[in-house]
Design a protein around this motif. Sequence first.
Motif, PDB file in Angstrom:
ATOM      1  N   SER A  16       0.643  -1.419  -0.177  1.00 30.28           N
ATOM      2  CA  SER A  16      -0.130  -0.066   0.159  1.00 30.28           C
ATOM      3  C   SER A  16       0.864   1.543   0.244  1.00 30.28           C
ATOM      4  CB  SER A  16      -0.939   0.510   1.233  1.00 30.28           C
ATOM      5  OG  SER A  16      -1.953  -1.412   1.239  1.00 30.28           O
ATOM      6  N   PRO A  17       0.407   1.905  -0.689  1.00 31.94           N
ATOM      7  CA  PRO A  17       1.253   3.222  -0.701  1.00 31.94           C
ATOM      8  C   PRO A  17       1.045   4.108   0.920  1.00 31.94           C
ATOM      9  CG  PRO A  17      -0.410   3.200  -2.719  1.00 31.94           C
ATOM     10  CD  PRO A  17      -0.429   2.637  -1.808  1.00 31.94           C
ATOM     11  N   GLY A  18       2.754   4.878   0.892  1.00 30.77           N
ATOM     12  CA  GLY A  18       2.673   5.213   2.481  1.00 30.77           C
ATOM     13  C   GLY A  18       2.739   4.193   4.092  1.00 30.77           C
ATOM     14  N   THR A  19       3.570   2.660   2.915  1.00 30.82           N
ATOM     15  CA  THR A  19       2.833   1.779   4.587  1.00 30.82           C
ATOM     16  C   THR A  19       4.538   1.370   3.660  1.00 30.82           C
ATOM     17  OG1 THR A  19       0.995   0.540   4.110  1.00 30.82           O
ATOM     18  CG2 THR A  19       2.938  -0.600   5.101  1.00 30.82           C
ATOM     19  N   PRO A  69      18.742  -6.267   5.158  1.00 28.87           N
ATOM     20  CA  PRO A  69      17.529  -5.880   4.464  1.00 28.87           C
ATOM     21  C   PRO A  69      17.490  -5.570   3.305  1.00 28.87           C
ATOM     22  CG  PRO A  69      19.420  -4.800   6.685  1.00 28.87           C
ATOM     23  CD  PRO A  69      19.329  -5.404   6.270  1.00 28.87           C
ATOM     24  N   VAL A  70      15.715  -5.393   3.388  1.00 30.60           N
ATOM     25  CA  VAL A  70      15.261  -3.809   2.500  1.00 30.60           C
ATOM     26  C   VAL A  70      14.718  -3.434   3.096  1.00 30.60           C
ATOM     27  CG1 VAL A  70      15.037  -3.583   0.215  1.00 30.60           C
ATOM     28  CG2 VAL A  70      16.933  -5.053   0.385  1.00 30.60           C
ATOM     29  N   LEU A  71      14.315  -1.489   3.190  1.00 33.02           N
ATOM     30  CA  LEU A  71      12.833  -1.069   2.886  1.00 33.02           C
ATOM     31  C   LEU A  71      12.451  -0.794   1.983  1.00 33.02           C
ATOM     32  CD1 LEU A  71      14.754   1.172   5.921  1.00 33.02           C
ATOM     33  CD2 LEU A  71      13.427  -1.039   6.579  1.00 33.02           C
ATOM     34  N   GLU A  72      11.595  -1.081   1.249  1.00 29.86           N
ATOM     35  CA  GLU A  72      10.716  -0.123   0.464  1.00 29.86           C
ATOM     36  C   GLU A  72       9.623   0.679   1.018  1.00 29.86           C
ATOM     37  OE1 GLU A  72       8.771  -3.186  -2.002  1.00 29.86           O
ATOM     38  OE2 GLU A  72       8.767  -1.410  -3.556  1.00 29.86           O
ATOM     39  N   LYS A  73       8.799   1.809   0.593  1.00 25.32           N
ATOM     40  CA  LYS A  73       7.635   2.915   0.831  1.00 25.32           C
ATOM     41  C   LYS A  73       8.143   3.432  -0.190  1.00 25.32           C
ATOM     42  CE  LYS A  73       6.686   5.646   4.016  1.00 25.32           C
ATOM     43  NZ  LYS A  73       6.570   7.097   4.825  1.00 25.32           N
ATOM     44  N   THR A  74       6.738   2.926  -0.873  1.00 29.77           N
ATOM     45  CA  THR A  74       6.180   4.009  -2.044  1.00 29.77           C
ATOM     46  C   THR A  74       6.967   3.424  -3.604  1.00 29.77           C
ATOM     47  OG1 THR A  74       4.749   5.176  -1.039  1.00 29.77           O
ATOM     48  CG2 THR A  74       4.693   5.612  -3.088  1.00 29.77           C
ATOM     49  N   ASP A  75       7.947   4.356  -3.476  1.00 31.43           N
ATOM     50  CA  ASP A  75       8.515   4.181  -5.226  1.00 31.43           C
ATOM     51  C   ASP A  75      10.159   4.411  -4.775  1.00 31.43           C
ATOM     52  OD1 ASP A  75       8.460   6.093  -4.669  1.00 31.43           O
ATOM     53  OD2 ASP A  75       9.004   6.654  -6.842  1.00 31.43           O
ATOM     54  N   GLN A  76      10.796   4.123  -2.376  1.00 31.30           N
ATOM     55  CA  GLN A  76      12.071   4.088  -2.329  1.00 31.30           C
ATOM     56  C   GLN A  76      12.247   2.893  -1.886  1.00 31.30           C
ATOM     57  OE1 GLN A  76      11.317   7.629   0.307  1.00 31.30           O
ATOM     58  NE2 GLN A  76      11.916   9.052  -0.950  1.00 31.30           N
ATOM     59  N   VAL A  77      13.494   2.712  -2.160  1.00 35.23           N
ATOM     60  CA  VAL A  77      13.904   1.561  -2.156  1.00 35.23           C
ATOM     61  C   VAL A  77      15.158   2.072  -1.478  1.00 35.23           C
ATOM     62  CG1 VAL A  77      15.081  -1.147  -2.745  1.00 35.23           C
ATOM     63  CG2 VAL A  77      13.348  -0.088  -3.395  1.00 35.23           C
ATOM     64  N   VAL A  78      15.150   1.524   0.093  1.00 38.86           N
ATOM     65  CA  VAL A  78      17.099   1.561   0.639  1.00 38.86           C
ATOM     66  C   VAL A  78      17.532  -0.174   1.203  1.00 38.86           C
ATOM     67  CG1 VAL A  78      18.930   2.616   2.495  1.00 38.86           C
ATOM     68  CG2 VAL A  78      16.274   3.870   1.975  1.00 38.86           C
ATOM     69  N   TYR A  79      19.133  -0.307   1.016  1.00 36.33           N
ATOM     70  CA  TYR A  79      19.255  -1.531   1.513  1.00 36.33           C
ATOM     71  C   TYR A  79      20.582  -1.471   2.248  1.00 36.33           C
ATOM     72  CZ  TYR A  79      20.864  -1.762  -3.995  1.00 36.33           C
ATOM     73  OH  TYR A  79      20.978  -1.273  -4.449  1.00 36.33           O
TER      74      TYR A  79
END
Lengths: 236, 236
Positions: A16-19, A69-79
Amino acid sequence: MSLKSHAKGSPYPSLSPGTLRIYSMRFCPFAQRTRLVLEHKKIPHETINVDLKKKPDWFLERNPLGLVPVLEKTDQVVYESLVCDDYLDQVYPDFPLYPQDAYKKARDGILLETFSQVTTAWYKLLSSGGSDEAGEKFFSVLKTYETALGDRGEFFGGATPSMLDFTAWPWFERSGVLEKVAPKYAITESNFPNIAAWQKRMFELPAVKATMFDTESHLRFFASYKAGAPDYDYGL
Amino acid sequence: MSLKSHAKGSPYPSLSPGTLRIYSMRFCPFAQRTRLVLEHKKIPHETINVDLKKKPDWFLERNPLGLVPVLEKTDQVVYESLVCDDYLDQVYPDFPLYPQDAYKKARDGILLETFSQVTTAWYKLLSSGGSDEAGEKFFSVLKTYETALGDRGEFFGGATPSMLDFTAWPWFERSGVLEKVAPKYAITESNFPNIAAWQKRMFELPAVKATMFDTESHLRFFASYKAGAPDYDYGL
């Protein structure tokens, strides 16, 4: 949402967007670093566990290195665990994990940057089956952290846990695994009194309680991993 | 102040209160990361070069790991190149080296955190004498940075150089050394056009001009290093 691991061929679980989502593996110490920060800062999030032997394509598209780990939120990805944790600390400023003072932050930075010496020594001690060479090296690199705790207080962060506490923790939670393989190089109240006392305090933290496994579970997972068939869903 | 290296037994060069000092080795790429940041931010400092084969006791007291760079100011000591650079960026905020935006900063963080893949591959290619296995690995890890430059513009920082530019640079300044040993794996305008164009731009930066050596000097230093007698004072 199920905690069972997602393998190659499984459909991408819609987000979901924003999650905020973390891709994790339940027994991965690097992913635990970020899970600890999420819990400690009380950041709402959902968890998707990944089968690291049979990685879904949608996971590799998000992190080409194929690591958690990988983080994702809307169209952003961080690892990368330390990058994830710094990102969370900046975006969710409650319960800050670094000292305000630039010099104190740099001294923490040194201990964070060189902590890979501990993890490297840890794995060598495990894989060598407890060799003296690996054990001496492990004890030698631990000394810096024993001394630092003595200077700082209850936690590396002083009165409250900091980024360094959560970065270091996962390998100390797994002390029991090392003890089984290399009892001669166990951390005790007599050889590393500050670290031993710190371990007891850490086990009481809500973030640790929310993300930890007991030694029996860690041992079971390690055994399955060593046998070439990691039981990612052990205990579910 | 002399740039000649200080060896074991030499007296500690007294440091005036408030003066920022860097302990360096003229040909060390890790120390150059911090020298680049000092120059780019125009931070007043003095330089003490250290003989890394015969380290002075006063140097080991400041950094027990025995590595450069080390920063010292009054009673404060910082080491590890990335920690030194972050510290300088925070204490001397002119010419900031990170994006303000937390997500952009995290994406830079990923490329910074994983840049050790490039340095590892670089040294393996060198030490293998240009083996195909090492060469393919080197090209493979470079691709991420080639793509990133394409997305970002003239520098990794966009229109101006950033922490990532200065962190990566030292190994690209030494491309000529790699070319000599492994000509098949040279970076050219046809295989890595973005990196090749970036290298040209980087060579024009005042900070690079102030800290660089030409390929001939790098080759001479590498030869002396390989022979077990590093010529720290070459060219002085």
